[in-house]
Write a protein that holds these residues in place. Structure first.
Motif, PDB file in Angstrom:
ATOM      1  N   ILE A   1      34.400  39.725  16.621  1.00  0.00           N
ATOM      2  CA  ILE A   1      33.393  40.784  16.705  1.00  0.00           C
ATOM      3  C   ILE A   1      34.111  42.111  16.927  1.00  0.00           C
ATOM      4  O   ILE A   1      35.279  42.142  17.316  1.00  0.00           O
ATOM      5  N   ASN A   2      33.426  43.198  16.688  1.00  0.00           N
ATOM      6  CA  ASN A   2      33.973  44.530  16.910  1.00  0.00           C
ATOM      7  C   ASN A   2      33.183  45.200  18.021  1.00  0.00           C
ATOM      8  O   ASN A   2      31.977  45.376  17.909  1.00  0.00           O
ATOM      9  N   ARG A   3      33.877  45.563  19.097  1.00  0.00           N
ATOM     10  CA  ARG A   3      33.249  46.305  20.194  1.00  0.00           C
ATOM     11  C   ARG A   3      33.490  47.778  19.948  1.00  0.00           C
ATOM     12  O   ARG A   3      34.622  48.240  19.935  1.00  0.00           O
ATOM     13  N   VAL A   4      32.429  48.533  19.754  1.00  0.00           N
ATOM     14  CA  VAL A   4      32.530  49.950  19.444  1.00  0.00           C
ATOM     15  C   VAL A   4      32.976  50.712  20.688  1.00  0.00           C
ATOM     16  O   VAL A   4      32.408  50.558  21.761  1.00  0.00           O
TER      17      VAL A   4
ATOM     18  N   ASP B   1      37.738  51.428  18.991  1.00  0.00           N
ATOM     19  CA  ASP B   1      37.132  50.109  18.811  1.00  0.00           C
ATOM     20  C   ASP B   1      38.116  49.003  19.170  1.00  0.00           C
ATOM     21  O   ASP B   1      39.323  49.165  19.026  1.00  0.00           O
ATOM     22  N   LYS B   2      37.579  47.875  19.606  1.00  0.00           N
ATOM     23  CA  LYS B   2      38.397  46.707  19.935  1.00  0.00           C
ATOM     24  C   LYS B   2      37.786  45.469  19.264  1.00  0.00           C
ATOM     25  O   LYS B   2      36.579  45.279  19.285  1.00  0.00           O
ATOM     26  N   SER B   3      38.640  44.645  18.682  1.00  0.00           N
ATOM     27  CA  SER B   3      38.190  43.381  18.095  1.00  0.00           C
ATOM     28  C   SER B   3      38.431  42.266  19.099  1.00  0.00           C
ATOM     29  O   SER B   3      39.485  42.214  19.732  1.00  0.00           O
TER      30      SER B   3
END
Length: 180
Positions: free
Chosen positions: A47-50, A36-38
């Protein structure tokens, strides 16, 4: 199969040899993670990118005893040097292994990412070790034939003589006179 129905088995895929670890570890935890990347979005916030699944990892801390005792779970006890040499050989030859824990759903294809062993507390009748395993994923590829890009059209030849209507590129100073 061990007396209590619980055993940790490692199978070397290249030689098809299966070895049961002589003493069951006190803990065995598989670590499942995602990549995951914030990110921060204007007027929205963080936001959190899964991301995709990372490789599963596990660490096993246990001992290789020299003598049979009550805590030995394996029916067949090898010498500690035999376990150590077998694991070091798998790691140095870049083989992958199957980790299976009996009476559970744990069965994962892995590689030996780290292996440490030695003596603890000055006790020489057993080798303490830490075995780090990481999931192995088969990589398959195939060659794709990509067509060559089309050749560009040839540039038109410049006119041999300058005249009215000729397009001229000027890279320096330009002076006008009464003739244009």
């Amino acid at each position: 199969m061990p007396v209590n129905g619980f055993g940790v088995y490692i199978t070397d895929y290249s030689t098809n040899r299966t070895v049961e670890l002589p003493v069951n570890p006190s803990e065995l935890t598989l670590k499942y993670e995602t990549d995951d990347k914030s990110e921060t979005i204007v007027n929205l916030g963080e936001i959190n990118r899964v991301g995709n699944m990372k490789l599963v990892s596990v660490s096993i801390d246990s001992i290789f005893p020299k003598k049979r005792s009550s805590w030995v779970s394996s029916d067949k006890l090898l010498k500690p040097d035999e376990y150590i040499n077998w694991l070091k050989n798998i790691q140095s030859n870049k083989h992958h292994v199957q980790l299976v824990v009996s009476s559970t759903q744990i069965s994962v294809t892995m590689t030996i990412s780290s292996f440490e062993y030695g003596f603890k507390s000055g006790y020489a009748d057993e080798y303490a070790y830490t075995l780090g395993l990481k999931q192995y994923r088969e990589v398959k590829y195939h060659k794709v034939n990509v067509p060559a890009p089309p050749k560009p059209k040839p540039r038109p030849a410049p006119p041999k003589k300058l005249g009215i209507g000729s397009i001229v590129i000027v890279n320096g100073r330009l002076r006008l006179d009464s003739y244009g």
